[in-house]
Design a protein around this motif. Structure first.
Motif, PDB file in Angstrom:
ATOM      1  N   ASP A   1      -4.102 -16.814  -5.884  1.00 16.31           N
ATOM      2  CA  ASP A   1      -3.936 -15.538  -4.340  1.00 16.31           C
ATOM      3  C   ASP A   1      -5.464 -16.373  -4.208  1.00 16.31           C
TER       4      ASP A   1
ATOM      5  N   GLN B   1      -0.756  -7.718  -5.019  1.00 12.09           N
ATOM      6  CA  GLN B   1       0.205  -8.026  -4.010  1.00 12.09           C
ATOM      7  C   GLN B   1       0.178  -7.121  -3.758  1.00 12.09           C
TER       8      GLN B   1
ATOM      9  N   ASN C   1      -3.018  -6.432  -1.644  1.00 15.50           N
ATOM     10  CA  ASN C   1      -2.474  -7.091  -0.226  1.00 15.50           C
ATOM     11  C   ASN C   1      -1.756  -6.932   0.405  1.00 15.50           C
ATOM     12  N   GLN C   2      -0.154  -6.676   0.328  1.00 10.67           N
ATOM     13  CA  GLN C   2       0.457  -5.801   1.060  1.00 10.67           C
ATOM     14  C   GLN C   2       0.543  -4.536   2.404  1.00 10.67           C
TER      15      GLN C   2
ATOM     16  N   LYS D   1      -3.073  -3.825   2.498  1.00  9.92           N
ATOM     17  CA  LYS D   1      -4.277  -4.448   3.131  1.00  9.92           C
ATOM     18  C   LYS D   1      -4.897  -3.065   2.748  1.00  9.92           C
TER      19      LYS D   1
ATOM     20  N   ILE E   1       5.531   1.272  -1.310  1.00 10.52           N
ATOM     21  CA  ILE E   1       5.716   0.180  -0.563  1.00 10.52           C
ATOM     22  C   ILE E   1       6.300  -0.007  -1.964  1.00 10.52           C
TER      23      ILE E   1
ATOM     24  N   ASP F   1       9.273  -3.266  -4.249  1.00  4.36           N
ATOM     25  CA  ASP F   1       9.614  -4.053  -4.577  1.00  4.36           C
ATOM     26  C   ASP F   1      10.577  -5.008  -3.700  1.00  4.36           C
ATOM     27  N   ASP F   2      11.452  -6.264  -3.007  1.00  2.00           N
ATOM     28  CA  ASP F   2      11.596  -6.648  -2.699  1.00  2.00           C
ATOM     29  C   ASP F   2      13.928  -6.549  -3.170  1.00  2.00           C
TER      30      ASP F   2
ATOM     31  N   ILE G   1       6.952  -0.076   3.109  1.00  2.00           N
ATOM     32  CA  ILE G   1       6.529  -1.876   3.021  1.00  2.00           C
ATOM     33  C   ILE G   1       7.694  -2.660   1.805  1.00  2.00           C
TER      34      ILE G   1
ATOM     35  N   GLY H   1       8.133  -5.549   0.386  1.00  2.00           N
ATOM     36  CA  GLY H   1       7.708  -7.253  -0.569  1.00  2.00           C
ATOM     37  C   GLY H   1       8.260  -7.173  -1.919  1.00  2.00           C
ATOM     38  N   SER H   2       6.910  -8.571  -1.775  1.00  2.00           N
ATOM     39  CA  SER H   2       7.646  -9.225  -3.844  1.00  2.00           C
ATOM     40  C   SER H   2       6.312  -8.602  -4.060  1.00  2.00           C
ATOM     41  N   ILE H   3       6.068  -7.536  -5.102  1.00  2.00           N
ATOM     42  CA  ILE H   3       5.817  -6.848  -5.839  1.00  2.00           C
ATOM     43  C   ILE H   3       5.825  -6.898  -7.201  1.00  2.00           C
TER      44      ILE H   3
END
Length: 590
Positions: free
Chosen positions: A198, A310, A313-314, A316, A351, A353-354, A386, A388-390
């Protein structure tokens, strides 16, 4: 150096609270002493070892075109404020005010200062590329220093900065650092692997960490047999959706005493892969000149764990921490039975996970104690903020690169390299005029190695039950000369041999103390010099001195007195050559 003059005593035992064996030996051998948590004094033995490591770093940096500089350790706050890191970094950035009440920081890294310096010195594309580096003291106010020199607050670091006109130039210098770092570690006798990582507080798009794999490591690494390696924070793996069938009608069901996924799956007789797990964090976000905390509601499949890095990060966020039950309840959700379904707008950042987006008919909390929903479908029943890959990579998952099973190991980060791009150049107005005379931001890279941490890892790798057994390139002295003499003639021969070795350029620690043989041998093993010469009444009667390698157990060679200097020089050259041969095999960037 005569041991009778050496500053730094050996200790029979290390302090009781020291749990890392290599650190115990560094303390007992008289290399370091702790002043405060994460703050150490380096005694002559450690100082010499550190200088040898630094010289290796200098030689390899110079070989790829580096120019050594020295920049200040204390910085005005303005450059850090311009890049946003004044606000983004927590208390680990040591802030203070000078006598004129101006905000200052102690440098933990020098991207801002190099940016300011570069802006004053680089004007044209004709000056690029440039590589500068320094070996200098840094300060990072770590919350939990540990492992002796492994994680400290004050440390010496080699930090280098590449300056290029475009991404192609950055990638070239990044590749050169990648190879040079492997050479550095090989010359220090330390096996390492490079893992994707990261970018963290540094920013940029691409980063790698150089890891020494060891049980004492604080980082978790994900590797496979085909060569894939990444920090667990960024590791990617194969995600296979659970077949839940066509979307069915949302159904609320009574699930008493089922606050965990295990309880829920057992009670409803469903596979944990068909459940949705909620995890909550409080995220710190920058808003204008201030910071605010917001609840972050995170959903992953029930059989998986959340990758907090993650998530941070995602969404922010500047940072995240686990949320307290009352903070979750304040948003209208019930810990243990929580769900984004029915969540009021703005009460949390949601958020997922995808993998959940590809799953159907999940089981999730109903925001009521003792109740869950069946047949939850993303998009229909709630819309996340969101996707994302978390999810966190775990042992046994399959590598996304080659479908091989993943394995988790522990490691210590001994270096890192970052492709920063224009992350610092733009806010610091670090520009150059291109061929057309137009101003362009300089493309930067940043590359660091902690010298003290590297020494600690070398000590961990090169030790046995008796003490340190350091490689020739790092050891403070090449030879530990032990004098065991009752006869005056033997003492004279010992002194003469010591001076002859020094005259021949051999670094010698001469144990000339009036002490028992057992004490001298114990201290020699503890201090870890690669070669030991014993000159005694007995050895001279046999025709010479005993030459022993530190790692050779009890085996030694009797060397005639007249041949000692040449033999030692030959052995030192052979040991150095072996390390350089390993360096010549260093991997290159693919």
């Amino acid at each position: 150096m005569r041991v009778t003059h050496l500053f730094g005593e050996t200790l029979r035992e290390a302090p009781a609270d020291v749990d890392v064996v290599s650190h115990q030996f560094l303390l007992r051998a008289g290399y370091v002493r702790q002043l405060a948590a994460g703050i150490f004094s380096y005694l002559p033995l450690a100082h010499r070892a550190m200088k040898k490591i630094e010289q290796i770093l200098r030689e390899e940096m110079d070989a790829i075109g580096g120019q050594e500089v020295t920049t200040p350790g204390g910085h005005p706050a303005e450059p850090w404020q311009q890049t946003g890191r004044w606000q983004a970094i927590d208390e680990s950035l040591a802030r203070f005010k000078d006598r004129k009440d101006r905000d200052m920081v102690l440098g933990m890294t020098h991207e801002e200062i190099v940016g300011v310096l570069t802006a004053s010195e680089v004007k044209s594309w004709r000056q690029l590329p440039i590589l500068i580096y320094q070996i200098q003291t840094k300060f990072r106010d770590e919350a939990r220093p540990r492992g002796g020199l492994i994680r400290v607050r004050e440390f010496t670091m080699k930090d280098s900065y590449s300056l290029d006109k475009d991404e192609a130039g950055l990638k070239k210098q990044y590749a050169e650092h990648y190879h040079a770092y492997f050479r550095m570690y090989a010359r220090c006798g330390l096996p390492v692997i490079a893992v994707g990582s990261d970018t963290g507080m540094m920013g940029g798009k691409v980063a790698h960490e150089f890891m020494y794999v060891t049980p004492i490591g604080e980082d978790t690494l994900v590797i496979d047999e085909a060569g894939y390696a990444a920090n667990q924070e960024v590791a990617q793996f194969v995600k296979t959706p659970f077949e839940g069938g066509s979307p069915a009608t949302l159904e609320k069901v009574h699930t008493p005493n089922c606050p965990t996924i295990e309880d829920l799956a057992r009670f409803l007789k469903v596979d944990a892969r068909q459940t949705m797990k909620m995890v909550f964090f409080m995220g710190t976000f920058q808003e204008g000149e201030g910071k605010v905390e917001k609840l972050v509601a995170v959903a992953v499949r029930g059989d998986m764990e959340v990758n907090q890095t993650q998530v941070t990060n995602q969404v922010k966020a500047l940072a995240t921490r686990p949320a307290h039950p009352e903070e979750i309840q304040a948003a209208g959700m019930v810990p243990g039975y929580a769900s984004p379904i029915g969540l009021a707008q703005g009460h949390a950042v949601v958020i997922i996970d995808d993998l959940l987006e590809k799953s159907t008919n999940l089981v999730s909390g109903a925001n009521e104690a003792g109740y869950h929903y069946r047949n939850v479908n993303i998009g229909r029943d709630f819309k996340p903020d969101i996707i994302g890959s978390i999810a966190l990579a775990q042992e046994g998952y399959l590598s996304q690169e080659n479908n091989k099973p993943l394995k988790l190991v522990r490691g210590v980060e001994v270096g890192n390299i970052f492709q920063l791009g224009v992350r610092y150049s733009i806010p610091l107005h670090c520009n150059y005029a291109d061929e057309a005379g137009k101003l362009q931001p300089i493309v930067m890279g940043s590359y660091g190695i902690g010298v003290g941490r590297l020494l600690a890892c070398v000590a961990e790798e090169h030790r046995d039950q008796y003490g340190l057994a350091l490689p020739i390139s790092v050891a403070p002295f090449a030879v530990n000369l032990v004098l065991l003499a009752k006869k005056e003639e033997t003492k004279q021969q010992g002194d003469k041999l010591y001076h002859n070795l020094l005259k021949a350029g051999v670094e010698v620690l001469y144990d000339d103390r009036e002490a028992a043989a057992g004490v001298k041998f114990t201290d020699a093993d503890l201090r870890g010099m690669p070669l030991r010469i014993t000159i005694s009444d007995k050895s001279l009667e046999k025709g010479g001195v005993e030459l022993k390698h530190r790692k050779a157990g009890k085996d030694f060679t009797l060397v005639p007195l007249a041949e000692v200097v040449a033999t030692v020089q030959s052995e030192i050259a052979r040991l150095h050559a072996a390390l350089r041969a390993e360096a010549d095999k260093a991997p290159r960037w693919k």
